[in-house]
Design a protein around this motif. Structure first.
Motif, PDB file in Angstrom:
ATOM      1  N   ASP A  17       0.840  -1.201   0.000  1.00  0.00           N
ATOM      2  CA  ASP A  17       0.000   0.000   0.000  1.00  0.00           C
ATOM      3  C   ASP A  17       0.875   1.251   0.000  1.00  0.00           C
ATOM      4  N   GLY A  18       0.624   2.138  -0.923  1.00  0.00           N
ATOM      5  CA  GLY A  18       1.312   3.424  -0.943  1.00  0.00           C
ATOM      6  C   GLY A  18       2.690   3.417  -1.574  1.00  0.00           C
ATOM      7  N   GLY A  19       3.129   2.288  -2.124  1.00  0.00           N
ATOM      8  CA  GLY A  19       4.439   2.294  -2.768  1.00  0.00           C
ATOM      9  C   GLY A  19       4.991   0.906  -3.004  1.00  0.00           C
ATOM     10  N   LEU A  20       6.314   0.820  -3.040  1.00  0.00           N
ATOM     11  CA  LEU A  20       6.982  -0.455  -3.268  1.00  0.00           C
ATOM     12  C   LEU A  20       7.897  -0.752  -2.085  1.00  0.00           C
ATOM     13  N   GLY A  21       7.799  -1.965  -1.575  1.00  0.00           N
ATOM     14  CA  GLY A  21       8.656  -2.363  -0.463  1.00  0.00           C
ATOM     15  C   GLY A  21       9.645  -3.409  -0.949  1.00  0.00           C
ATOM     16  N   THR A  22      10.831  -3.414  -0.368  1.00  0.00           N
ATOM     17  CA  THR A  22      11.802  -4.450  -0.726  1.00  0.00           C
ATOM     18  C   THR A  22      12.201  -5.208   0.540  1.00  0.00           C
ATOM     19  N   VAL A  23      12.220  -6.543   0.428  1.00  0.00           N
ATOM     20  CA  VAL A  23      12.692  -7.370   1.538  1.00  0.00           C
ATOM     21  C   VAL A  23      13.788  -8.300   1.024  1.00  0.00           C
ATOM     22  N   GLU A  24      14.591  -8.780   1.944  1.00  0.00           N
ATOM     23  CA  GLU A  24      15.604  -9.768   1.595  1.00  0.00           C
ATOM     24  C   GLU A  24      15.365 -11.016   2.427  1.00  0.00           C
ATOM     25  N   CYS A  25      15.109 -12.130   1.741  1.00  0.00           N
ATOM     26  CA  CYS A  25      14.855 -13.391   2.430  1.00  0.00           C
ATOM     27  C   CYS A  25      16.078 -14.292   2.318  1.00  0.00           C
ATOM     28  N   THR A  26      16.299 -15.070   3.364  1.00  0.00           N
ATOM     29  CA  THR A  26      17.313 -16.119   3.311  1.00  0.00           C
ATOM     30  C   THR A  26      16.691 -17.323   2.600  1.00  0.00           C
ATOM     31  N   LEU A  27      17.445 -17.943   1.710  1.00  0.00           N
ATOM     32  CA  LEU A  27      16.921 -19.103   0.994  1.00  0.00           C
ATOM     33  C   LEU A  27      17.063 -20.352   1.864  1.00  0.00           C
ATOM     34  N   PRO A  28      16.155 -21.317   1.735  1.00  0.00           N
ATOM     35  CA  PRO A  28      14.985 -21.311   0.839  1.00  0.00           C
ATOM     36  C   PRO A  28      13.894 -20.357   1.324  1.00  0.00           C
ATOM     37  N   ALA A  29      13.116 -19.874   0.357  1.00  0.00           N
ATOM     38  CA  ALA A  29      12.056 -18.924   0.681  1.00  0.00           C
ATOM     39  C   ALA A  29      10.875 -19.122  -0.265  1.00  0.00           C
ATOM     40  N   VAL A  30       9.734 -18.590   0.154  1.00  0.00           N
ATOM     41  CA  VAL A  30       8.534 -18.602  -0.687  1.00  0.00           C
ATOM     42  C   VAL A  30       8.348 -17.198  -1.260  1.00  0.00           C
ATOM     43  N   VAL A  31       8.106 -17.132  -2.571  1.00  0.00           N
ATOM     44  CA  VAL A  31       7.806 -15.858  -3.218  1.00  0.00           C
ATOM     45  C   VAL A  31       6.428 -15.989  -3.859  1.00  0.00           C
ATOM     46  N   GLN A  61      14.847  -9.728   6.098  1.00  0.00           N
ATOM     47  CA  GLN A  61      15.218  -8.350   6.399  1.00  0.00           C
ATOM     48  C   GLN A  61      14.399  -7.361   5.584  1.00  0.00           C
ATOM     49  N   PHE A  62      13.980  -6.286   6.253  1.00  0.00           N
ATOM     50  CA  PHE A  62      13.395  -5.159   5.522  1.00  0.00           C
ATOM     51  C   PHE A  62      14.540  -4.406   4.845  1.00  0.00           C
ATOM     52  N   VAL A  63      14.386  -4.072   3.564  1.00  0.00           N
ATOM     53  CA  VAL A  63      15.443  -3.344   2.860  1.00  0.00           C
ATOM     54  C   VAL A  63      15.060  -1.879   2.675  1.00  0.00           C
ATOM     55  N   GLU A  64      13.921  -1.651   2.020  1.00  0.00           N
ATOM     56  CA  GLU A  64      13.507  -0.253   1.844  1.00  0.00           C
ATOM     57  C   GLU A  64      12.023  -0.173   1.485  1.00  0.00           C
ATOM     58  N   PHE A  65      11.482   1.034   1.647  1.00  0.00           N
ATOM     59  CA  PHE A  65      10.127   1.313   1.202  1.00  0.00           C
ATOM     60  C   PHE A  65      10.174   2.583   0.373  1.00  0.00           C
ATOM     61  N   LYS A  66       9.711   2.493  -0.863  1.00  0.00           N
ATOM     62  CA  LYS A  66       9.678   3.673  -1.723  1.00  0.00           C
ATOM     63  C   LYS A  66       8.244   4.123  -1.847  1.00  0.00           C
ATOM     64  N   GLU A  67       7.959   5.269  -1.261  1.00  0.00           N
ATOM     65  CA  GLU A  67       6.596   5.775  -1.286  1.00  0.00           C
ATOM     66  C   GLU A  67       6.300   6.393  -2.642  1.00  0.00           C
TER      67      GLU A  67
END
Lengths: 269, 320
Positions: A180-194, B186-192
């Motif tokens: 909501d409101g934008g784009l978020g980025t996360v980093e997962c340790t493998l193995p992971a579900v996408v 880990q949370f990396v970033e949020f681009k509003e």
């Protein structure tokens, strides 16, 4: 160097999203006549993303579908797109999200992929749960709604970093997500579900040589009993009905009439 | 007494996400139907501010967990925290608004609770052990009445289908310790995505454009600004790359229910209708008199949007 990746994807058999869905008069389900079936569009995006990752990293792709013999159509379609082999969990009858996630968890424990990529939801149930349940039960990280922001056709998009990037040591994946409101980025340790959102990629058409090749690719058969999963539904659909129609409105001849209606009748301006 | 527990969400700026107030209203309805207390959960680096913001909305108790690892609403941290809280207080229903966070996090909590879950609940009926939840399937072409058969039950709420909870007596705020994360995401970033216009799901007026705009949104935007409205779009124009996807209204985009929804050059595919049918007043402007959008519009104008949108804007300006 790039580490080879083993990726598991799903291919649920669903009604063609273009078909008109009608509820049976007794509310026990939808009218099956005239319906066409295809691979869940979100799963098709998952298949495409897996193929792109494996094209880059080398490795293997495996597609899973759960259902009667008819799901072979969707497994063959995924293999025609380029997936190496298929796992078919043979089961007829309704399954809820917990049962599906339970079955996929067992398949993951057996196949040990580096990543499982699933559609964020299927366009029939619209539940948006299976990837998350599976991740929790496996103790894996999850990156839901993997997406890209701009159109895939734009030049900016073509030059952009892909939404899924595997770390240089082959141990993590960084995923851009639509939130909501934008784009978020996360980093997962493998193995992971996408799980995939709509704008992650544009799935390829299955090429003719691919369709021919898919016919001889292996399909392994498993069953819920063999996997030791209780699939008794924990969610029961009691009744289906058509949504309440909105009452028909009126046509107005011009902007002046529209303005007058909005002011005095609807009172919204 | 059984407990209905609702997850209260913070926006990235730390304020309460409005959709959570609608989830609280659904929770209150469910609490009444099941003879339960309504509790809330707030999680964050410092959850107390949010707890104070929400405690006056009909909650018996607000459970607040503050910890550095709860700063970002990751499913791997907030999910287990919700599950462990639900276990420790004996909650039988656990809900959240069907936002990106709710949809991501709550199934993970449900999995840990071995709880069945209904997504996008639009209605609650029945009582006691026979509560029935109504939710959409096939992009809203079907409404399904479902029953959850597990001891603990989870659900997300389609915010537009419930009123916002009203402020009342303040409940008590209790601290709880969230478990440390075991999955190292880990949370990396949020681009509003920044916009001077109101948020699509919270705007009083929405002006949306479809294929009929041919990608030219100038008139849509000008009318929206005259009305102080949010701009929306159909899936076709988002897929074509004419406007960013976060403007998309529909089953695969945002579900909106403003006081006034103006659809210009939108034919009205079922998946778009699923995202705006709950609007109070719908105006459709389309050149094609047969466009399905007219079947849901209160006021339909068969016309070229490039001709009538400027006229409408001038008329609204004059009426101010």
């Amino acid at each position: 160097m790039l580490f080879p990746m083993k990726i598991l994807v799903t291919a649920k058999r669903v009604e063609d999203p273009e078909s008109k869905i009608k509820v049976k008069p007794d509310g026990t389900g939808i009218v099956p006549e005239g319906l066409k079936y295809k691979i869940n569009p979100f799963d098709e995006i998952a298949v495409e993303e897996a193929l792109r990752l494996v094209a880059k990293h080398k490795g293997e792709t495996v597609v899973v579908s759960i259902g009667g013999k008819e799901v072979h159509e969707q497994l063959r379609h995924a293999m025609a797109m380029g997936v190496d082999r298929a796992v078919w969990v043979n089961h007829t009858g309704p399954l809820d999200q917990m049962a599906i996630a339970g079955l996929l968890k067992k398949v993951c424990e057996k196949e040990k992929p580096d990543m499982a990529i699933l559609g964020k939801q299927s366009i029939d149930d619209d539940q948006n749960q299976v990837g998350q349940y599976m991740a929790e039960w496996l103790g894996w990280g999850q990156a839901t709604f993997a997406s890209k922001h701009e159109s895939l056709d734009s030049d900016a998009e073509k030059s952009k970093t892909p939404a899924l990037v595997v770390g240089a040591d082959g141990k993590t994946v960084k995923v851009v997500r639509e939130v909501d409101g934008g784009l978020g980025t996360v980093e997962c340790t493998l193995p992971a579900v996408v799980t995939t959102d709509l704008r992650l990629n544009q799935p390829r058409y299955a090429p003719l040589p691919g369709i021919m090749k898919a016919k001889s690719k292996p399909i392994e058969e498993l069953t819920p009993a063999g996997l030791g999963v209780d699939v008794a539904p924990k969610l029961t659909v009691l009744k289906m009905s058509a949504p309440a129609p909105r009452k028909a409105g009126i046509k107005v001849p011009d902007v002046a009439t529209l303005m007058q209606k909005l002011k005095t009748e609807a009172k919204v301006i | 007494m059984p407990i209905v527990l609702i997850y209260v969400e913070a926006q990235p700026d730390g304020n309460l996400r409005k959709a959570s107030l609608h989830a609280l209203a659904a929770g209150a309805q469910l609490a009444q139907a099941t003879g339960s207390e309504l509790h809330g959960a707030v999680l964050g680096k410092d959850a107390n501010k949010l707890a104070d913001m929400v405690k006056g909305y009909g909650l018996k108790t607000v459970h607040a967990a503050s910890a550095p690892h709860l700063e970002h609403a990751l499913a791997e941290t907030h999910g287990p925290a919700m599950a462990e809280l639900a276990k420790s207080i004996g909650a039988t229903w656990v809900g959240a608004a069907a936002t990106a966070v709710g949809r991501d996090m709550l199934p993970r909590a449900a999995a840990r609770l071995q709880a069945a879950m209904a997504t996008d609940v639009m209605g609650i009926s029945g009582s006691g052990n026979d509560v029935v939840l109504t939710r959409p399937m096939w992009a809203g072409s079907v409404m399904a009445d479902v029953k959850l058969n597990t001891p603990v039950k989870c659900f997300t709420v389609r915010a537009t289908e419930f009123p916002a909870a009203q402020a009342g007596a303040a409940g008590e705020v209790k601290a709880f310790n969230a478990p440390a994360p075991t999955v190292p995401t880990q949370f990396v970033e949020f681009k509003e995505v920044k916009s001077a216009r109101p948020e699509l799901t919270e705007a009083r007026v929405v002006v949306s454009g479809g294929r009929g705009t041919k990608g030219d949104f100038k008139e849509i935007e000008a009318l929206a600004d005259e009305l102080g409205a949010a701009v929306g779009a159909s899936r076709a124009v988002c897929d074509a790359g004419w406007v960013p996807n976060d403007l998309q209204v529909g089953q695969t985009g945002k579900v909106v229910a403003p006081q006034l929804y103006i659809a210009a050059g939108i034919s009205g595919a079922i998946q778009h209708l699923a995202g705006m049918k709950g609007s109070k007043t719908i105006v459709a402007i389309n050149k094609d008199p047969e466009a399905p959008i007219f079947q849901v519009a209160d006021y339909g104008l068969v016309a070229d949007l490039f001709k009538v949108l400027p006229e409408l804007r001038a008329a609204i300006h004059a009426a101010k």
